[in-house]
Motif scaffolding. Structure first.
Motif, PDB file in Angstrom:
ATOM      1  N   SER A  24       0.836  -1.196   0.000  1.00 10.63           N
ATOM      2  CA  SER A  24       0.000   0.000   0.000  1.00 10.63           C
ATOM      3  C   SER A  24       0.875   1.251   0.000  1.00 10.63           C
ATOM      4  O   SER A  24       1.985   1.252   0.553  1.00 10.63           O
ATOM      5  N   ILE A  25       0.337   2.295  -0.598  1.00  7.28           N
ATOM      6  CA  ILE A  25       1.028   3.585  -0.672  1.00  7.28           C
ATOM      7  C   ILE A  25       0.097   4.619  -0.052  1.00  7.28           C
ATOM      8  O   ILE A  25      -1.106   4.621  -0.329  1.00  7.28           O
ATOM      9  N   PHE A  26       0.640   5.470   0.816  1.00 11.77           N
ATOM     10  CA  PHE A  26      -0.214   6.463   1.473  1.00 11.77           C
ATOM     11  C   PHE A  26       0.158   7.870   1.034  1.00 11.77           C
ATOM     12  O   PHE A  26       1.265   8.121   0.571  1.00 11.77           O
ATOM     13  N   ALA A  27      -0.803   8.763   1.198  1.00  7.31           N
ATOM     14  CA  ALA A  27      -0.534  10.192   1.055  1.00  7.31           C
ATOM     15  C   ALA A  27      -1.261  10.889   2.189  1.00  7.31           C
ATOM     16  O   ALA A  27      -2.360  10.471   2.579  1.00  7.31           O
ATOM     17  N   LEU A  28      -0.657  11.917   2.761  1.00  2.00           N
ATOM     18  CA  LEU A  28      -1.354  12.735   3.755  1.00  2.00           C
ATOM     19  C   LEU A  28      -1.696  14.061   3.105  1.00  2.00           C
ATOM     20  O   LEU A  28      -0.912  14.589   2.298  1.00  2.00           O
ATOM     21  N   SER A  29      -2.866  14.591   3.458  1.00  2.11           N
ATOM     22  CA  SER A  29      -3.232  15.875   2.882  1.00  2.11           C
ATOM     23  C   SER A  29      -4.048  16.689   3.872  1.00  2.11           C
ATOM     24  O   SER A  29      -4.519  16.164   4.895  1.00  2.11           O
ATOM     25  N   ARG A  30      -4.186  17.968   3.558  1.00  2.00           N
ATOM     26  CA  ARG A  30      -4.969  18.873   4.407  1.00  2.00           C
ATOM     27  C   ARG A  30      -6.368  18.969   3.814  1.00  2.00           C
ATOM     28  O   ARG A  30      -6.546  19.508   2.723  1.00  2.00           O
ATOM     29  N   GLY A  31      -7.348  18.429   4.520  1.00  2.24           N
ATOM     30  CA  GLY A  31      -8.744  18.517   4.077  1.00  2.24           C
ATOM     31  C   GLY A  31      -9.175  17.312   3.256  1.00  2.24           C
ATOM     32  O   GLY A  31      -8.390  16.711   2.530  1.00  2.24           O
ATOM     33  N   LYS A  32     -10.472  16.994   3.363  1.00  5.41           N
ATOM     34  CA  LYS A  32     -11.001  15.800   2.702  1.00  5.41           C
ATOM     35  C   LYS A  32     -11.045  15.958   1.185  1.00  5.41           C
ATOM     36  O   LYS A  32     -10.818  14.989   0.449  1.00  5.41           O
ATOM     37  N   ASN A  33     -11.325  17.185   0.723  1.00  4.95           N
ATOM     38  CA  ASN A  33     -11.421  17.373  -0.731  1.00  4.95           C
ATOM     39  C   ASN A  33     -10.127  16.980  -1.421  1.00  4.95           C
ATOM     40  O   ASN A  33     -10.130  16.288  -2.443  1.00  4.95           O
ATOM     41  N   THR A  34      -9.013  17.446  -0.866  1.00  8.68           N
ATOM     42  CA  THR A  34      -7.715  17.100  -1.462  1.00  8.68           C
ATOM     43  C   THR A  34      -7.484  15.592  -1.376  1.00  8.68           C
ATOM     44  O   THR A  34      -7.032  14.972  -2.343  1.00  8.68           O
ATOM     45  N   ALA A  35      -7.824  15.004  -0.231  1.00  6.22           N
ATOM     46  CA  ALA A  35      -7.626  13.551  -0.063  1.00  6.22           C
ATOM     47  C   ALA A  35      -8.445  12.772  -1.092  1.00  6.22           C
ATOM     48  O   ALA A  35      -7.979  11.777  -1.661  1.00  6.22           O
TER      49      ALA A  35
END
Ligand code: HSE
Length: 311
Positions: free
Chosen positions: A267-278
């Motif tokens: 699995s590959i993850f990304a962290l982001s600010r806010g649900k829209n970006t995620a």
């Protein structure tokens, strides 16, 4: 109370810079488990749905974690004349890199602890759940079981003695995790690692670990993003993951603060600010695997502040 039903969350370990020491807890990906107090002594796994895993207590991570806990309980508190049954409903695939074995180990010890009247704190339970990880991967790492039990982010400051620090997640932080549908055993992903690192790499790595922790405490999203960098493990493991470079690049182009291998992969993850970006990152990651004709599963999740919870 003689029976308890639990949600056992998936987790992301390592978080790029923190191999074996950092992890976070996911909110909407996880297993379910029922733990039952019964007259017959010992621990029995009576049902596993959704995965082909051993029912024998000593071969099952939940069983091993539960036995470790009961042995300690009986030597520190009192001998008990009853036992426990465990039913496991797996949704997290084994070898996915989002803490499948940790969810089962954490759930078992949490459930038994509740049925015993909470003799242990959630933090105390980590040492027992680690025994399940030892069975699963040959190494008793705590960077999945600690966030599964405590929620939020966790840092294993030290393994001997065990010293775990829980850190709240900044409110707007979201994780996107894509699982290309191949299995990568943690033991295999550990076997490609080198036993020594250069001083130059170590300096970069501990700078980033400090930066990530500081970013979490000060809610500095940019600092969190700058710190999600792995000098040591990712270059050796990423070659085992189909499309890794492209997925990571896509995540960053679509607004991720940072991206890397989730646990030992694939699995590959990304962290982001806010649900829209995620969500946007999830869409873009999906397109990459669709173009490669590679089946995948994807999760967008808030950081779960609670860890294992009673349903
Ligand atoms: N820290 C462990 C590893 C996590 O990367 O091998 C396994 O999920």
């Amino acid at each position: 109370m003689t029976q308890i039903k639990l949600f056992c969350p998936a987790t992301i370990a390592n978080l790029s810079c923190g191999f074996d020491v950092l992890g976070l807890c996911l909110d909407n990906a996880g297993d379910e488990m029922i733990v039952r107090k019964v007259d017959q002594k010992g621990v029995r796994i009576t049902k596993i749905v959704g995965a082909d895993l051993p029912l024998e207590t000593e071969k099952n991570v939940s069983g091993v974690a539960a036995l470790a806990m009961l042995e300690a309980y009986e030597s520190h508190f009192k001998v008990i004349d009853f036992g426990f049954e465990i039913e496991i409903y797996k949704h997290i695939k084994a070898g996915s890199g989002i803490g499948s074995s940790a969810a089962s180990s954490a759930g078992a010890v949490f459930g038994i602890n509740e049925l015993l009247g909470q003799p242990y704190s959630r933090k105390d339970l980590v040492q027992f759940a680690m025994q399940g990880e030892k069975l699963a991967s040959g190494n008793a790492h705590a960077d999945n079981v600690a966030p599964a039990l405590l929620g939020g982010f966790t840092l294993v400051r030290s393994y001997a003695p065990l010293d775990i620090i829980r850190i709240d997640s900044p409110e707007e932080l979201f994780a996107t995790v894509v699982h290309p549908q191949i299995e990568l055993k943690t033991s295999d992903a550990r076997s490609v690692l080198k036993q020594n690192v250069s001083l130059k790499s170590a300096i970069m790595q501990w700078g980033n670990v400090g930066g990530l922790i500081a970013g979490l405490y000060t809610k500095d999203y940019d600092l969190i993003g700058r710190s999600l960098h792995d000098e040591i493990v990712e270059p050796l493991r990423s070659v085992l993951i189909p499309g890794f470079d492209q997925i990571k690049q896509t995540a960053l182009e679509n607004g991720a603060l940072g991206s890397g291998i989730s646990g030992s992969g694939p699995s590959i993850f990304a962290l982001s600010r806010g649900k829209n970006t995620a969500d946007q990152i999830a869409k873009a990651m999906s397109e990459v695997y669709e173009n490669m004709n590679l089946p995948y599963e994807i999760h967008v999740s808030k950081i779960n502040p609670d860890g294992v919870r009673i349903l």
